[in-house]
Design a protein around this motif. Structure first.
Motif, short mmCIF file in Angstrom:
data_model
loop_
_atom_site.label_atom_id
_atom_site.label_comp_id
_atom_site.label_asym_id
_atom_site.label_seq_id
_atom_site.Cartn_x
_atom_site.Cartn_y
_atom_site.Cartn_z
N PRO A 26 -81.12 16.12 3.55
CA PRO A 26 -81.93 16.45 4.17
C PRO A 26 -80.54 16.90 5.66
CG PRO A 26 -81.50 13.53 4.00
CD PRO A 26 -80.81 14.56 3.54
N ASP A 27 -82.01 17.37 6.38
CA ASP A 27 -80.98 18.12 7.89
C ASP A 27 -80.30 17.48 8.05
OD1 ASP A 27 -82.96 20.50 6.66
OD2 ASP A 27 -84.42 20.16 8.58
N LEU A 28 -79.14 18.15 8.65
CA LEU A 28 -77.82 17.09 9.73
C LEU A 28 -78.99 16.55 11.10
CD1 LEU A 28 -75.34 17.72 9.70
CD2 LEU A 28 -76.30 19.02 8.15
N SER A 29 -79.47 16.87 11.52
CA SER A 29 -80.61 15.58 12.88
C SER A 29 -80.73 14.89 11.93
CB SER A 29 -81.45 16.60 13.24
OG SER A 29 -82.43 16.97 12.05
N PHE A 30 -81.38 13.71 11.05
CA PHE A 30 -81.81 13.37 10.02
C PHE A 30 -80.23 12.43 9.44
CE2 PHE A 30 -82.00 11.15 6.29
CZ PHE A 30 -83.52 10.12 6.38
N LEU A 31 -79.28 12.96 8.85
CA LEU A 31 -77.89 12.52 8.37
C LEU A 31 -77.38 11.91 9.68
CD1 LEU A 31 -76.59 15.37 5.79
CD2 LEU A 31 -77.47 12.77 5.10
N ALA A 32 -77.56 12.53 10.89
CA ALA A 32 -76.36 12.15 11.87
C ALA A 32 -77.38 10.46 12.22
CB ALA A 32 -76.35 12.63 12.97
N GLN A 33 -78.19 10.46 12.40
CA GLN A 33 -79.37 9.72 12.60
C GLN A 33 -79.25 8.25 11.72
OE1 GLN A 33 -80.94 9.34 15.96
NE2 GLN A 33 -81.68 7.02 15.61
N GLU A 34 -78.94 8.60 10.44
CA GLU A 34 -78.60 7.48 9.80
C GLU A 34 -77.65 6.97 9.85
OE1 GLU A 34 -81.13 6.50 6.62
OE2 GLU A 34 -82.02 6.97 8.56
N ASN A 35 -76.93 8.00 10.07
CA ASN A 35 -75.26 6.92 10.82
C ASN A 35 -75.01 6.59 12.13
OD1 ASN A 35 -74.98 9.62 8.41
ND2 ASN A 35 -72.23 8.67 8.78
N ARG A 36 -75.59 7.01 13.37
CA ARG A 36 -75.38 6.33 14.39
C ARG A 36 -76.44 4.92 13.79
NH1 ARG A 36 -76.94 11.80 15.92
NH2 ARG A 36 -75.89 12.05 17.30
N GLN A 37 -77.58 4.26 12.67
CA GLN A 37 -77.58 3.41 13.02
C GLN A 37 -77.16 2.77 11.48
OE1 GLN A 37 -82.18 3.95 11.85
NE2 GLN A 37 -82.55 4.76 13.56
N HIS A 38 -76.39 3.29 11.03
CA HIS A 38 -75.73 2.30 9.96
C HIS A 38 -75.74 2.48 8.64
CE1 HIS A 38 -72.23 1.93 12.95
NE2 HIS A 38 -73.08 1.34 13.50
N HIS A 39 -77.16 3.88 7.67
CA HIS A 39 -77.36 2.84 7.03
C HIS A 39 -76.38 4.02 6.29
CE1 HIS A 39 -81.39 2.91 9.04
NE2 HIS A 39 -81.07 2.01 9.12
N TYR A 40 -75.81 3.03 5.93
CA TYR A 40 -74.39 4.38 4.58
C TYR A 40 -73.89 2.85 4.56
CZ TYR A 40 -71.31 4.72 8.09
OH TYR A 40 -70.21 4.75 9.51
N CYS A 41 -72.90 2.91 3.51
CA CYS A 41 -71.63 2.08 3.02
C CYS A 41 -70.53 2.84 2.75
CB CYS A 41 -72.03 1.34 1.83
SG CYS A 41 -73.65 0.09 1.58
N SER A 42 -69.77 2.39 2.93
CA SER A 42 -68.43 3.10 3.40
C SER A 42 -66.85 2.57 3.14
CB SER A 42 -68.35 4.42 3.76
OG SER A 42 -67.51 5.48 4.72
#
Length: 351
Positions: free
Chosen positions: A117-133
């Motif tokens: 996805p574009d960076l704006s979408f990815l940044a929003q996913e990160n802000r909402q913590h939609h990732y495991c790391s």
């Protein structure tokens, strides 16, 4: 336009047994114009060609250091005659004398059918913590006034391993003063490996680069769908677009060589736009034949960039003619067929 590729965007190695001249020969760049300069990293001197640096004269370490930035890697792709696997094999085959100290591996997701996805979408996913790391946190940077765009970091840039996801179209637009929208979707996912992590990566099968690349990423990061139980983020369902990203990378088996993007069109733009009036005036004064004659007599030695351009264009012309008329390697003009010498002697009565 669709363009999905894996490339090396930084490479550094040390050698305890080489000199600058042996590394130049190894890279296949003996015809390049190497310029001397001051060293760094403890090395007193270096020679440089197109962002490829060979550092030497270190009182605390024998041998040399080869350091290539992203532009240096592109220059090696275009002008050198050294396969990347050769450099990796050197470090793997003789770890006492060769060591890979840094390797940046990048995936370019470009085109209308991009899987990232574009960076704006990815940044929003990160802000909402939609990732495991496994990294403690992800950092998002966003510059103002459209310069640089959004960049997402996983891990410290100074550690042995970190990830960077950024808008390559915006970066390219900033560098060449172009319109990022005209460049279209272009997201780069880059892994930086240093020291032992770099050495371990180059041991992985060279012909399975995509699997190696996504294997490293999946060991540390996974994007997910939204979830309710924030205490068990690892149980969240993997995002569909991330699964598509993984599948795409696994299909990329080999490294994709790139070039510095010098082309016939760019040569024409320079010649006609920058030197066109001068050339036209000389032709009017001297005539075409005399101008061409004196140009051949007085032109400087061509750089590797122009040699490469001539070779590429000649190959294109040869391939085009072969497509039109087929392979003429066995063709002989009528009346000039090759006849075995024994048959000729028989006809002459000598046998």
């Amino acid at each position: 336009m669709s363009d999905k590729r894996i490339l090396f965007d930084w490479f550094s190695m040390t050698s305890r047994i080489d000199s600058p001249s042996t590394i130049v020969e190894l890279l296949g760049l003996t015809d390049a114009q190497w310029l001397p300069s001051y060293g760094r990293y403890g090395y007193r001197q270096k020679i440089v060609f197109s962002y490829i640096e060979i550092l030497f004269d270190n009182p605390d370490y024998p041998g040399i250091m080869l350091d290539m930035s992203g532009q240096g890697c592109r220059a090696l792709d275009e002008y050198g005659h050294c396969d990347w696997s050769v450099l990796f094999q050197l470090c793997n085959g003789d770890p006492e004398n060769y060591h890979c100290t840094r390797l940046d591996v990048a995936y370019d997701d470009r085109g209308e059918d991009g899987v990232l996805p574009d960076l704006s979408f990815l940044a929003q996913e990160n802000r909402q913590h939609h990732y495991c790391s496994r990294f403690q946190k992800a950092v998002i940077t966003e510059t103002t006034e459209g310069k640089g765009g959004i960049t997402i970091y996983f891990g410290s840039n100074q550690s042995e391993l970190c990830f960077r996801i950024y808008d390559k179209s915006q970066e390219r637009a900033d560098n060449v003063d172009a319109d990022a929208e005209q460049l279209g979707h272009w997201v780069r996912f880059e892994i930086t490996l240093r020291r032992e992590r770099a050495q371990e990566f180059i041991k992985l099968p060279f012909d399975q680069l995509g699997k190696s690349f996504i294997g490293v990423i999946n060991n540390y990061v996974r994007y997910t769908e939204s979830y309710e139980d924030r205490h068990n983020r690892a149980r969240a369902k993997t995002a569909d677009w991330w699964l598509h990203f993984v599948e795409t990378l696994e299909k990329i088996s080999l490294y994709t060589p790139t070039n510095t993007e010098y082309s016939l069109d760019k040569a024409k733009v320079y010649c006609y736009g920058q030197a066109g009036n001068t050339v036209s005036a000389l032709i009017d004064i001297m005539g075409v034949e005399q101008f061409v004659k004196e140009l051949k007599e007085n032109k400087p030695k061509p750089s590797l960039k122009y040699k490469q351009l001539v070779n590429v264009e000649k190959k294109k012309q040869a391939d085009h003619m072969r497509d039109l008329i087929g392979d003429l390697s066995e063709w002989v003009p009528i009346g000039q067929e090759i006849v075995p010498a024994s048959d000729l002697l028989k006809e002459m009565g000598a046998l």
